[in-house]
Design an enzyme around this catalytic site. Structure first.
Site, PDB file in Angstrom:
ATOM      1  N   ASN A  82      -0.433   5.676   1.473  1.00 40.45           N
ATOM      2  CA  ASN A  82      -0.312   6.827   0.571  1.00 40.45           C
ATOM      3  C   ASN A  82      -0.336   6.417  -0.895  1.00 40.45           C
ATOM      4  OD1 ASN A  82       2.282   5.687   1.503  1.00 40.45           O
ATOM      5  ND2 ASN A  82       3.203   7.105   0.043  1.00 40.45           N
ATOM      6  N   HIS A 121       0.782  -1.238   0.000  1.00 37.31           N
ATOM      7  CA  HIS A 121       0.000   0.000   0.000  1.00 37.31           C
ATOM      8  C   HIS A 121       0.815   1.290   0.000  1.00 37.31           C
ATOM      9  CE1 HIS A 121      -0.415   0.727   4.639  1.00 37.31           C
ATOM     10  NE2 HIS A 121       0.747   0.175   4.356  1.00 37.31           N
ATOM     11  N   HIS A 122       2.133   1.208   0.214  1.00 41.84           N
ATOM     12  CA  HIS A 122       2.976   2.414   0.122  1.00 41.84           C
ATOM     13  C   HIS A 122       3.532   2.633  -1.287  1.00 41.84           C
ATOM     14  CE1 HIS A 122       2.767   3.247   4.322  1.00 41.84           C
ATOM     15  NE2 HIS A 122       3.412   2.150   4.688  1.00 41.84           N
ATOM     16  N   ALA A 123       3.424   1.638  -2.148  1.00 44.52           N
ATOM     17  CA  ALA A 123       3.997   1.761  -3.489  1.00 44.52           C
ATOM     18  C   ALA A 123       3.177   2.754  -4.309  1.00 44.52           C
ATOM     19  CB  ALA A 123       4.018   0.400  -4.176  1.00 44.52           C
TER      20      ALA A 123
END
Length: 705
Positions: free
Chosen positions: A230, A185-187
């Site tokens: 993000n 989910h940060h990629a």
């Protein structure tokens, strides 16, 4: 007897009397009961590991440990949900409760629905990089590491999530959990970050929307990883078909990923405005009650109004107890209850995808709690059901912000920034004008001019003074928050009945008492600023500090008064404590009394007078209910409580615990005690009027009798 079928009804004819009997055609009344819960797990995802470069890489492994997925599978096996031999990755899962969803490598066409070609090519190159190149990319990347197997594992993780979601959509399974790594989910669409290569959930969502346009038109992505997703938010920030809701630790934008993109006021843009809901926790230490409260007040009402066709859960477990990165206390029971609520959406089509979680024991027990609920077990009872105060305040801020976009959030709310919203005057200003008239009538109090651009305009007409206070020998300065208003708003419209609203202002009683004693009086009302950050660049605390310094420099210090007494109420006490530390006051100020209640305490800073800390501890009294420490102040104890501290607590004054929580009740309850204390201080000072001033001041500091 003859029978024929018609649609879904069976028509039976009774030859004897000609009567017709209609019976429903037998069908499966519980279509999901016969289905199993899907499990995507592949031991090969453990091949992605940090390049070993030193002995510490063995003794202190990276938080994104390859064992994370195995420990979860092992917990499921030990609970009897899957066979342990499945951990080898070779045998299919044979279970009455769970069904294997095989992992496969995602394709370029799938991944580039979310990520750029450059992103794909970069991850691909890691397969042929030397160890030195891999270490360089790790060193200069955004909290991400690589080895030569990262490329394969990233595709395997992403492909596994895609097929897990497909299995749920096609009803091959009733719901599913994908125990995969690396997480996603940060990629961002353009770069890997935060232990993440490809954004598994974002890619899967794009694939599902593309390949099942008739079945799946709207997707809810719920992200309860302790870190803000993000990358996922950015991927769908302008997409009206994907609702992204995230509960995460924020810490004023300082917690990873460390930007204000995670704040509650980031709600999407363009066609996707209103399709992003951030619930940003202000600190660590959040608990079950906080998460359940947020689910009941925000997550579920908005999700039900959105009415998704598929729910994908970005399920990090780094808010669980024992996780050193998250530092929170969300139990397996709470994870189970939240999963149970999500199962009520999208006709049960729920895909759970592993994200973070770095304590191996915590992620195992937490994932087990979620999986048991998926297969049909009831969630275990909660032991903590109460939300903490700052959690309630955070959720309230989210509701106010989201009321522009969701009817369920609008109930009982006035949305001031909607087009056509009526201009409104703040009730605080109306009340202060009323108080000015009342205090003028009863105590001859008038407005004191404030001529300084630096002081916020929010303080216009907020300082009242008794006539001739500058020539009075004894002056009581009362600095207080706005008075409390008690009312019961309409539960639907949010309107209040003026007839059933009551003004609670204990400060007036002290003003009237001081005037009756013949003391000079300054009444300083400290309202909240017109915005969180005032147009003059001041925050509320800085503004009241500025005002207190201004009043001292321009009025009090220049007056004839020999004796000053300070009374402060609530957050306004920050201005008084600041003044005492930034000006030489000990020669004229006799005591400082604070009604703190549940408000934060403020430590005095010895800027002008090295003896002020001892003086403040001896000559102050702070009535507090909980004694919390003000944010930003160096706390006097690890517990955050003044009462638990030793040496440093002197900086917070003479703290007195009280059982009275309500501020107005506290002020009335302590009225006799406080007024007697003030009179004793003044009387003692008058009896020693022949003592040399410097000698008297020294005695005050040292405690000499």
């Amino acid at each position: 007897m003859a029978a024929s079928t018609n649609g879904t009804l069976t028509v039976t004819t009774n030859g004897g009397n000609g009567a017709l009997q209609l019976k429903p055609t037998p069908s499966n009344p519980l279509p999901f009961v016969a289905l199993k819960t899907g499990l995507c797990y592949d031991v090969r995802m453990r091949y992605h590991a940090k390049v070993v470069n030193s002995q510490s890489d063995y003794t202190d492994p990276h938080p994104e440990d390859p064992r994370r997925v195995y420990r979860i599978y092992k917990a499921l096996a030990e609970a009897g949900l899957v066979p342990l031999n499945g951990a080898s990755g070779a045998a299919l899962i044979e279970s009455t409760l769970m069904q294997l969803v095989p992992a496969r490598e995602a394709t370029k066409e799938e991944v580039t629905l979310t990520h750029s070609n450059e992103h794909w090519e970069f991850i691909k190159r890691t397969a042929t990089m030397s160890n030195e190149e891999l270490l360089d990319e790790t060193k200069y990347g955004d909290s991400v590491y690589f080895n030569n197997d990262s490329w394969f594992c990233a595709k395997l993780s992403c492909g596994g999530v895609i097929d897990t979601c497909k299995a749920v959509v096609e009803q091959k399974v009733k719901n599913a959990i994908a125990v995969v790594r690396p997480p996603g989910h940060h990629a961002d669409p353009g770069k890997p970050a935060g232990f993440c290569m490809f954004n598994n959930v974002a890619v899967a969502s794009r694939v599902i929307l593309k390949e099942y346009p008739e079945q799946i038109k709207k997707i809810l992505i719920l992200d309860w990883d302790i870190h803000h997703g993000n990358g996922t938010q950015r991927a769908f920030y302008n997409d009206p078909n994907v609702l992204y809701i995230s509960l995460h630790r924020y810490d004023g934008g300082k917690f990873y990923p460390g930007t204000t993109f995670a704040n509650y006021d980031k709600c999407g843009e363009g066609a996707g405005e209103g399709r992003t809901v951030n619930i940003p926790w202000p600190r660590g230490g959040m608990q079950d009650g906080d998460y359940i409260y947020a689910f009941q007040r925000v997550v579920m009402p908005i999700a039900q109004e959105f009415n998704p066709d598929l729910v994908i859960l970005s399920s990090g477990f780094d808010a669980a107890p024992g996780d050193e990165l998250g530092e929170c206390f969300v139990s397996p029971a709470a994870y189970g209850h939240m999963t149970h609520m999500l199962k009520s959406l999208a006709s049960g089509k729920l895909a759970v995808v592993l994200e973070g979680g770095y304590n191996l024991d915590s992620i195992a027990t937490s994932a087990l709690g979620v999986t048991k609920v998926l297969v049909g077990d009831a969630p275990i009872p909660l032991t903590n059901v109460y939300a903490q105060n700052d959690a309630v305040q955070t959720v309230d801020s989210v509701i106010k912000c989201q009321a522009k976009y969701w009817k369920c959030m609008k109930i009982g709310r006035m949305v001031r920034d909607l087009p056509g919203a009526p201009a409104a005057e703040r009730l605080h200003d109306v009340i202060r004008r009323y108080q000015s008239v009342q205090l003028f009538t009863s105590c001859s109090m008038t407005s004191l001019p404030i001529f300084r651009d630096r002081v916020s305009r929010s303080f216009d007409e907020q300082v009242l003074c008794s006539p001739g206070f500058q020539s009075a020998k004894k002056v009581v300065v009362i600095v207080h928050d706005a008075p409390q208003v008690w009312t019961e708003p309409d539960s639907v419209t949010g309107k209040i009945s003026l007839h059933e609203s009551f003004l609670l202002d204990g400060a007036v009683k002290y003003v009237q008492w001081a005037r009756a004693q013949g003391y000079g009086v300054l009444d300083i009302n400290a309202p909240e600023l017109y915005t969180d950050q005032d147009e003059d660049g001041l925050n509320p605390q800085a503004a009241i500090q500025d005002l207190c310094i201004y009043v001292w420099d321009n009025y009090l210090e220049l007056s004839d008064a020999k004796i000053f007494v300070f009374l402060s109420v609530g957050d306004a006490a920050a201005g008084v404590v600041y003044l005492l530390g930034h000006r030489e006051v000990r020669g004229r100020v006799r005591t400082s009394i604070t009604f703190a209640g549940k408000h934060a305490l403020h430590a005095i800073m010895p800027i002008m007078d090295e003896f002020i800390i001892d003086w403040y501890h001896k000559n102050s009294r702070i009535y507090t209910y909980e004694a919390p420490v003000a944010p930003g102040g160096s706390g006097p104890g690890s517990s955050g409580s003044v009462a638990a501290a030793k040496g440093p607590k002197k900086r917070f004054g003479n703290v007195v615990k009280t059982t009275t929580e309500n501020m107005n009740e506290l002020m009335i309850d302590k009225f006799t005690e406080v007024t007697a204390l003030i009179e004793n201080e003044i009387a003692e000072d008058e009896s020693e009027s022949d003592v040399e001033p410097e000698r008297k001041r020294a005695r005050t500091v040292t405690g000499e009798n």
